[in-house]
Design an enzyme around this catalytic site. Structure first.
Site, short mmCIF file in Angstrom:
data_model
loop_
_atom_site.label_atom_id
_atom_site.label_comp_id
_atom_site.label_asym_id
_atom_site.label_seq_id
_atom_site.Cartn_x
_atom_site.Cartn_y
_atom_site.Cartn_z
N ASP A 29 0.85 -1.19 0.00
CA ASP A 29 0.00 0.00 0.00
C ASP A 29 0.89 1.25 0.00
OD1 ASP A 29 -3.21 0.52 1.03
OD2 ASP A 29 -1.80 2.20 1.13
N ASN A 86 -13.10 -3.28 2.57
CA ASN A 86 -13.96 -2.13 2.80
C ASN A 86 -14.96 -2.01 1.65
OD1 ASN A 86 -12.58 -1.34 5.16
ND2 ASN A 86 -11.05 -0.22 3.97
N GLY A 92 -15.56 2.84 4.33
CA GLY A 92 -14.22 3.40 4.19
C GLY A 92 -13.53 3.09 2.88
N HIS A 99 -10.13 -4.89 -3.41
CA HIS A 99 -8.80 -5.11 -2.85
C HIS A 99 -8.93 -5.62 -1.44
CE1 HIS A 99 -10.06 -0.94 -2.26
NE2 HIS A 99 -9.45 -0.98 -1.09
N LEU A 100 -8.11 -6.60 -1.13
CA LEU A 100 -8.05 -7.19 0.20
C LEU A 100 -6.83 -6.63 0.91
CD1 LEU A 100 -9.06 -9.39 2.23
CD2 LEU A 100 -7.65 -11.03 0.97
N HIS A 101 -7.07 -5.94 2.04
CA HIS A 101 -5.96 -5.40 2.82
C HIS A 101 -5.37 -6.52 3.68
CE1 HIS A 101 -6.94 -0.96 2.42
NE2 HIS A 101 -8.14 -1.46 2.18
P1 5GP Z 1 -9.74 1.50 0.64
O1 5GP Z 1 -9.78 2.76 1.47
O2 5GP Z 1 -10.42 1.72 -0.69
O3 5GP Z 1 -10.17 0.27 1.35
O4 5GP Z 1 -8.20 1.27 0.34
C1 5GP Z 1 -7.53 1.81 -0.75
C2 5GP Z 1 -6.07 1.71 -0.45
O5 5GP Z 1 -5.35 1.89 -1.64
C3 5GP Z 1 -5.56 2.76 0.55
O6 5GP Z 1 -4.98 2.11 1.66
C4 5GP Z 1 -4.56 3.57 -0.28
O7 5GP Z 1 -3.44 3.98 0.49
C5 5GP Z 1 -4.19 2.60 -1.36
N1 5GP Z 1 -3.80 3.22 -2.61
C6 5GP Z 1 -4.48 4.18 -3.29
N2 5GP Z 1 -3.86 4.49 -4.44
C7 5GP Z 1 -2.75 3.71 -4.49
C8 5GP Z 1 -1.69 3.58 -5.45
O8 5GP Z 1 -1.66 4.23 -6.48
N3 5GP Z 1 -0.72 2.68 -5.17
C9 5GP Z 1 -0.74 1.92 -4.04
N4 5GP Z 1 0.28 1.06 -3.85
N5 5GP Z 1 -1.72 2.00 -3.11
C10 5GP Z 1 -2.71 2.88 -3.34
#
Ligand code: 5GP
Ligand code: ZN
Length: 113
Positions: A29, A86, A92, A99-101
């Site tokens: 991330d 999310n 959030g 995407h899976l964190h």
């Molecule tokens: P969400 O908030 O949608 O669950 O998570 C999106 C995640 O994607 C966030 O943790 C954010 O930091 C990450 N993210 C957004 N844009 C990029 C990117 O261009 N590259 C990477 N590696 N992570 C990204």
């Protein structure tokens, strides 16, 4: 369609990739919330968890398998880690490509807030 994660999956946008195969890509991330913070994404554009439908069952399962493998590879499996999906505004979600964190390397709090 303008999607940063489609761009990463296609190699049009740089990312620190830790694993990839024909179905998924896993990369660090850009704004990590833990010492290890990796995102596992399908190459296919699926808008979010709510859009996971019956044809995606094997793919969704594969994302979980890969998350476990990456956790092992990055050394956080034994101590434990957290997996997060999310969905939508209140959930959030900020990137509307599934995407899976994978978060690890510190103690996680509960409830997550
Ligand atoms: P969400 O908030 O949608 O669950 O998570 C999106 C995640 O994607 C966030 O943790 C954010 O930091 C990450 N993210 C957004 N844009 C990029 C990117 O261009 N590259 C990477 N590696 N992570 C990204
Ligand atoms: Zn996408």
């Amino acid at each position: 369609m303008n999607c940063v994660f489609c761009d990463i999956a296609a190699g049009r946008r740089q990312a620190a990739i830790v694993y990839e195969d024909e179905q998924v890509v896993a990369f660090h991330d850009i704004n990590p919330q833990a010492p290890v913070h990796v995102l596992v994404i399908p190459r296919e554009h699926i808008p979010g968890p709510l859009a996971i439908a019956a044809p995606h069952e094997a793919l969704a399962g594969h994302m979980l398998v890969v998350a476990g493998q990456v956790a092992q590879d990055l050394g956080i499996a034994t101590d434990g880690y957290r997996l997060v999906l999310n969905q939508g505004t209140l959930g959030g979600q900020s990137v509307f490509h599934l995407h899976l964190h994978l978060l690890g390397g510190r103690r996680m709090r509960w409830p997550p807030g």
